[in-house]
Design an enzyme around this catalytic site. Structure first.
Site, PDB file in Angstrom:
ATOM      1  N   SER A 174       0.892  -1.204  -0.025  1.00  0.00           N
ATOM      2  CA  SER A 174       0.130  -0.093   0.065  1.00  0.00           C
ATOM      3  C   SER A 174       0.917   1.346   0.023  1.00  0.00           C
ATOM      4  O   SER A 174       0.335   2.387   0.026  1.00  0.00           O
ATOM      5  CB  SER A 174      -1.129  -0.003   1.242  1.00  0.00           C
ATOM      6  OG  SER A 174      -0.105   0.070   2.382  1.00  0.00           O
ATOM      7  N   LEU A 201       4.560   3.725  -1.430  1.00  0.00           N
ATOM      8  CA  LEU A 201       4.842   4.498  -2.654  1.00  0.00           C
ATOM      9  C   LEU A 201       5.165   3.525  -3.882  1.00  0.00           C
ATOM     10  O   LEU A 201       4.201   3.534  -4.841  1.00  0.00           O
ATOM     11  CB  LEU A 201       6.034   5.181  -2.183  1.00  0.00           C
ATOM     12  CG  LEU A 201       6.587   6.143  -3.408  1.00  0.00           C
ATOM     13  CD1 LEU A 201       5.663   6.698  -4.159  1.00  0.00           C
ATOM     14  CD2 LEU A 201       7.778   6.619  -3.074  1.00  0.00           C
ATOM     15  N   VAL A 202       6.124   2.647  -3.652  1.00  0.00           N
ATOM     16  CA  VAL A 202       6.480   1.732  -4.462  1.00  0.00           C
ATOM     17  C   VAL A 202       5.319   0.553  -4.910  1.00  0.00           C
ATOM     18  O   VAL A 202       5.217   0.236  -5.958  1.00  0.00           O
ATOM     19  CB  VAL A 202       7.951   1.057  -4.235  1.00  0.00           C
ATOM     20  CG1 VAL A 202       8.078   0.030  -5.273  1.00  0.00           C
ATOM     21  CG2 VAL A 202       8.993   2.190  -4.264  1.00  0.00           C
ATOM     22  N   TYR A 235      18.761   2.732  10.330  1.00  0.00           N
ATOM     23  CA  TYR A 235      17.879   2.158   8.917  1.00  0.00           C
ATOM     24  C   TYR A 235      18.828   1.706   7.896  1.00  0.00           C
ATOM     25  O   TYR A 235      18.528   0.530   7.563  1.00  0.00           O
ATOM     26  CB  TYR A 235      17.213   3.262   8.353  1.00  0.00           C
ATOM     27  CG  TYR A 235      16.183   2.757   7.211  1.00  0.00           C
ATOM     28  CD1 TYR A 235      14.996   2.266   7.313  1.00  0.00           C
ATOM     29  CD2 TYR A 235      16.828   3.424   5.920  1.00  0.00           C
ATOM     30  CE1 TYR A 235      14.311   2.057   6.142  1.00  0.00           C
ATOM     31  CE2 TYR A 235      16.075   3.081   4.728  1.00  0.00           C
ATOM     32  CZ  TYR A 235      14.817   2.352   4.652  1.00  0.00           C
ATOM     33  OH  TYR A 235      14.221   1.987   3.676  1.00  0.00           O
ATOM     34  N   THR A 254      17.256   4.862  -6.246  1.00  0.00           N
ATOM     35  CA  THR A 254      17.843   6.202  -5.578  1.00  0.00           C
ATOM     36  C   THR A 254      16.338   6.809  -4.937  1.00  0.00           C
ATOM     37  O   THR A 254      15.476   6.264  -4.578  1.00  0.00           O
ATOM     38  CB  THR A 254      18.449   7.227  -6.651  1.00  0.00           C
ATOM     39  OG1 THR A 254      17.734   7.164  -7.643  1.00  0.00           O
ATOM     40  CG2 THR A 254      19.908   6.442  -6.780  1.00  0.00           C
ATOM     41  N   ASN A 255      16.337   8.026  -4.962  1.00  0.00           N
ATOM     42  CA  ASN A 255      15.059   8.966  -4.340  1.00  0.00           C
ATOM     43  C   ASN A 255      13.911   8.696  -4.973  1.00  0.00           C
ATOM     44  O   ASN A 255      13.665   9.462  -5.918  1.00  0.00           O
ATOM     45  CB  ASN A 255      15.755  10.255  -4.099  1.00  0.00           C
ATOM     46  CG  ASN A 255      16.695  10.512  -2.957  1.00  0.00           C
ATOM     47  OD1 ASN A 255      18.066   9.914  -3.420  1.00  0.00           O
ATOM     48  ND2 ASN A 255      16.609  11.163  -1.841  1.00  0.00           N
TER      49      ASN A 255
END
Length: 324
Positions: free
Chosen positions: A18, A20-21, A146, A174-175
């Site tokens: 659920s 972003l990716v 992390y 990356t970002n």
């Protein structure tokens, strides 16, 4: 060692489905023909199972019996939250990753593709960074908890291959930004938090306060591009060693330049203040995508200005749910 017999269609379990990716992969699967005939794709959210808990992890694997896993789930936040809670991010992510990989092993999962982060690379290094440099020094102090937890996925992947021949690997975007990102101003990812700040300032007629000098440089990649590349990796990438998913070095831009694209996309005409009393974090993390380009020389990355405009448009359309 490591040879695999594929029987029947894939049943793919996506942890962090659920986020972003995960939402980007779901879009590619459902809207762009990424799902092949007979395949089943299951997108898990934290509501389905708390992957910090080994019992809940085992239960959800037994429920869906995946043949393949895309492991995206993580405890993650923005720069300042990581700086405050490094221990929290270390312990929770170590548990999540061990639970997912060990349960995949016990349940006979054929392939796992885990998602790492560019923050795992050493703070003191030469540029551009490539896949061979992950463990060549300490990560940046701002999010060392992390980062070390994410590095251990690579260590575990190599160990599962050495001991059992399992094809578990990882990608390193990356970002990433795009629809369904964390747009929270306090602990969201940098582009998305700035989109929220700018839209709020436009509505209220105030200036935008940007944390830091605006000088740090980043390679930003649109989430749908990452989704397409992860599906490719699941189907075709044969190495255990991770692969960086990134636009080219020449596409790296400063936070200030990114801010200019955001203000253009949102038609913001007000003032922008860069608060240099706030930490910039890591000044650059330039990554090489040479390995990716050897595999996919013609992959078309979404132009950054276009991707920022589409993300801003999505945020505005979903403002009531996205801004929290």
């Amino acid at each position: 060692m490591g040879s695999e017999i594929k029987v029947g269609p894939m049943r793919v379990l996506v942890t962090g489905g659920s986020g972003l990716v995960g939402k980007a992969i779901e879009h590619v699967v459902q809207q762009e023909g990424g799902k092949l005939e007979g395949e089943e794709w299951i997108f898990l959210s934290s509501k389905d199972a708390d992957l910090v808990d080994v019992g809940q992890t085992r239960a959800v694997f037994e429920k869906y019996r995946p043949t393949h896993v895309i492991h995206l789930a993580a405890k993650v936040g923005g720069l300042y939250l990581h700086m405050r809670e490094n221990l929290h991010f270390l312990r929770n992510n170590l548990k999540i990753n061990d639970n997912v990989l060990q349960t995949a092993h016990e349940m006979g999962v054929t392939r796992v593709v885990s998602c790492l982060s560019s923050c795992i690379f050493p703070d003191k290094t030469t540029y551009p960074i490539d896949e061979t440099m992950i463990h060549n020094g300490s990560p940046h102090s701002s999010n060392f908890g992390y980062s070390h937890a994410k590095r251990m996925i690579d260590v575990q992947n190599r160990a599962y291959f050495q001991q059992y021949g399992h094809h578990y690997t990882a990608v390193i975007p990356t970002n990433v930004f795009g629809p369904y990102d964390n747009f929270n101003i306090e602990n969201g990812h940098v582009l998305s938090a700035l989109m929220n700040k700018t839209y709020k300032a436009k509505k209220e007629g105030t200036a935008v306060n940007v944390c830091g000098s605006g000088a740090p440089r980043r390679q930003f990649i649109y989430s749908l591009d990452v989704g397409r590349l992860i599906i490719w990796a699941l189907r075709e990438y044969e190495e255990i060693e991770p692969i960086i998913l990134s636009v080219g070095e020449e596409d790296e831009i400063s936070i200030k330049e990114a801010m200019d694209l955001i203000t253009k996309a949102l038609d913001f005409k007000g003032k922008i203040h860069f608060d240099t009393t706030m930490s910039d974090g890591q000044m650059k993390k330039t990554a090489s995508n040479a390995k990716l380009r050897r595999y996919l020389p013609d992959f078309p990355f979404t132009p950054l200005e276009e991707a920022i405009k589409m993300t801003c448009d999505w945020f505005v359309a979903n403002y009531d749910i996205a801004r929290t």
